[in-house]
Design an enzyme around this catalytic site. Sequence first.
Site, PDB file in Angstrom:
ATOM      1  N   LYS A 131      -3.771   4.831   6.662  1.00  0.00           N
ATOM      2  CA  LYS A 131      -4.189   5.159   8.012  1.00  0.00           C
ATOM      3  C   LYS A 131      -4.114   6.676   8.184  1.00  0.00           C
ATOM      4  O   LYS A 131      -3.118   7.289   7.829  1.00  0.00           O
ATOM      5  CB  LYS A 131      -3.265   4.473   9.015  1.00  0.00           C
ATOM      6  N   ARG A 183       7.066   0.262   2.351  1.00  0.00           N
ATOM      7  CA  ARG A 183       6.892  -0.902   3.206  1.00  0.00           C
ATOM      8  C   ARG A 183       5.767  -1.807   2.728  1.00  0.00           C
ATOM      9  O   ARG A 183       4.826  -1.346   2.088  1.00  0.00           O
ATOM     10  CB  ARG A 183       6.660  -0.498   4.660  1.00  0.00           C
ATOM     11  N   CYS A 223     -12.229  -9.333  13.932  1.00  0.00           N
ATOM     12  CA  CYS A 223     -11.058  -9.432  13.046  1.00  0.00           C
ATOM     13  C   CYS A 223     -11.302  -8.780  11.683  1.00  0.00           C
ATOM     14  O   CYS A 223     -12.328  -8.991  11.045  1.00  0.00           O
ATOM     15  CB  CYS A 223     -10.707 -10.900  12.839  1.00  0.00           C
ATOM     16  N   ASP A 266      -8.080   3.342   9.697  1.00  0.00           N
ATOM     17  CA  ASP A 266      -7.529   2.737   8.481  1.00  0.00           C
ATOM     18  C   ASP A 266      -8.622   2.889   7.426  1.00  0.00           C
ATOM     19  O   ASP A 266      -9.669   2.248   7.511  1.00  0.00           O
ATOM     20  CB  ASP A 266      -7.192   1.259   8.739  1.00  0.00           C
ATOM     21  N   ARG A 311       0.820  -1.208   0.000  1.00  0.00           N
ATOM     22  CA  ARG A 311       0.000   0.000   0.000  1.00  0.00           C
ATOM     23  C   ARG A 311       0.854   1.258   0.000  1.00  0.00           C
ATOM     24  O   ARG A 311       0.638   2.167  -0.778  1.00  0.00           O
ATOM     25  CB  ARG A 311      -0.897  -0.017   1.231  1.00  0.00           C
ATOM     26  N   TYR A 312       1.813   1.324   0.901  1.00  0.00           N
ATOM     27  CA  TYR A 312       2.681   2.501   1.005  1.00  0.00           C
ATOM     28  C   TYR A 312       3.969   2.237   0.219  1.00  0.00           C
ATOM     29  O   TYR A 312       4.398   1.091   0.102  1.00  0.00           O
ATOM     30  CB  TYR A 312       3.050   2.761   2.467  1.00  0.00           C
ATOM     31  N   ARG A 343      -9.685  -9.532   9.105  1.00  0.00           N
ATOM     32  CA  ARG A 343      -9.460 -10.558   8.074  1.00  0.00           C
ATOM     33  C   ARG A 343     -10.322 -11.793   8.315  1.00  0.00           C
ATOM     34  O   ARG A 343      -9.891 -12.912   8.052  1.00  0.00           O
ATOM     35  CB  ARG A 343      -7.974 -10.922   7.998  1.00  0.00           C
ATOM     36  N   ASP A 376     -12.314  -1.294  11.772  1.00  0.00           N
ATOM     37  CA  ASP A 376     -12.469  -1.311  10.321  1.00  0.00           C
ATOM     38  C   ASP A 376     -13.923  -1.619   9.958  1.00  0.00           C
ATOM     39  O   ASP A 376     -14.665  -2.187  10.762  1.00  0.00           O
ATOM     40  CB  ASP A 376     -11.563  -2.383   9.710  1.00  0.00           C
ATOM     41  N   CYS A 405     -10.591 -13.425  17.109  1.00  0.00           N
ATOM     42  CA  CYS A 405     -11.193 -12.186  17.595  1.00  0.00           C
ATOM     43  C   CYS A 405     -12.407 -11.940  16.706  1.00  0.00           C
ATOM     44  O   CYS A 405     -12.270 -11.861  15.477  1.00  0.00           O
ATOM     45  CB  CYS A 405     -10.221 -11.019  17.445  1.00  0.00           C
ATOM     46  N   CYS A 410      -4.425 -18.311  14.021  1.00  0.00           N
ATOM     47  CA  CYS A 410      -4.253 -17.474  15.197  1.00  0.00           C
ATOM     48  C   CYS A 410      -4.472 -18.303  16.453  1.00  0.00           C
ATOM     49  O   CYS A 410      -5.025 -19.401  16.402  1.00  0.00           O
ATOM     50  CB  CYS A 410      -5.262 -16.335  15.179  1.00  0.00           C
TER      51      CYS A 410
HETATM   52  C1  PLP Z   1      -0.794  -0.608   8.781  1.00  0.00           C
HETATM   53  C2  PLP Z   1      -0.139  -0.998   7.535  1.00  0.00           C
HETATM   54  C3  PLP Z   1       1.219  -0.742   7.320  1.00  0.00           C
HETATM   55  C4  PLP Z   1       2.113  -0.136   8.385  1.00  0.00           C
HETATM   56  O1  PLP Z   1       1.739   1.126   8.745  1.00  0.00           O
HETATM   57  P1  PLP Z   1       2.619   1.914   9.829  1.00  0.00           P
HETATM   58  O2  PLP Z   1       1.845   3.172  10.002  1.00  0.00           O
HETATM   59  O3  PLP Z   1       3.976   2.089   9.249  1.00  0.00           O
HETATM   60  O4  PLP Z   1       2.660   1.069  11.074  1.00  0.00           O
HETATM   61  C5  PLP Z   1       1.767  -1.076   6.106  1.00  0.00           C
HETATM   62  N1  PLP Z   1       1.031  -1.636   5.132  1.00  0.00           N
HETATM   63  C6  PLP Z   1      -0.274  -1.901   5.293  1.00  0.00           C
HETATM   64  C7  PLP Z   1      -1.017  -2.519   4.164  1.00  0.00           C
HETATM   65  C8  PLP Z   1      -0.899  -1.605   6.508  1.00  0.00           C
HETATM   66  O5  PLP Z   1      -2.189  -1.904   6.686  1.00  0.00           O
END
Ligand code: PLP
Length: 349
Positions: free
Chosen positions: A304, A83, A99, A297, A79-80, A101, A260, A96, A92
Amino acid sequence: MLSLHDFAKKWEFDPAPLDPVAARYPFRLNPYFEGLIQSRGDAIWNQVVPDAGELSDQSGFEDPLSEERLSPAPNLVHRYPNRVLWLVNDRCALHCRFCTRKRRWTGRPAPEGPSDLKPALDYIAAREQIVDVLLSGGDPLLLAEERLHQILSKLREIKHLQIIRIGSRVPCALPGAVTPRLAAMLSSFHPLYLNIHFNHPLEITAESARACSILANAGIPLGSQTVLLRGVNDSETILAELFHKLLSIRVRPYYLMQMDLTAGTAHFRTPVSTGLRVLRLLRNRISGPAMPHFVIDLPGGRGKIPLLPNMIREINDKEMIVENYTGEFCLYPLLEGEKDALKAEMAER
Ligand SMILES: *Cc1c(COP(=O)(O)O)cnc(C)c1O
């Protein structure tokens, strides 16, 4: 693991009305976490016992964060830019009910062979901008130790990858599974961070404190992610106690998450104002490092967003009027000509 029927017998209720719920979203609870329940309908119970509302909820989405759409390789979510999230396990220690997922509670076995890992590893290795990977699932700490070791070793072969983060509920939900041996193995892959999922002060027991101590002693920085849940922890007194207790077992609260929009979880959702009110009431009243970020989110995988209560009451040419943590209105002087920029920053951007 306890079956729903054994659980119902022990707690003396008729499980039949919940059978259709458990057929869609399986019940999963281990004896340790069951032991934290003090009474029917309490904060632990509500997290793990199926609710008829799970099937009647029309409001949510199967995959509210569009993780499947943002998946360039099996079990990988990108997504980002810098990372990725890698779902390395489907299992798990418990289910939960809130959840995000739930759609993945298929009961299918977790992928086992090294070949399952290759597409995700190749994807990360081919992109130098990816410097941070989050392992989640399911729960990575429930993988066989050799399997987790294999995943971490392969990641460490990728030179541009700097940070490894693991998201787990095991230290909270099955703390006996955390051993010095596991912690030592993890600590051979530093910098490695662990984010634990805790929701209620009742979850902080001698056992979970011991699990966190083993991990912290291995030099693993511990954070926690808490989901804001109606009927579980949606009060400032409960959360103040939780965040303070977490800090005292060396776990630093990281995120307080708005629920969510997951299908089958509407009965847990709180108004956005609840999270903001909690932040406002806790700020400066509990230790700074015990304060998490409140985040939503966004649906569709749009990321987020952090939300903060607005403490500015008025902005004029010379000063702003802010409300401090005791409710007192205070003046703070502005630089000449600052007013418009401040207003734009606060509201009209
Ligand atoms: C939450 C999340 C992250 C990490 O987010 P941080 O704000 O860096 O903790 C990375 N990728 C996805 C898809 C996420 O849902």
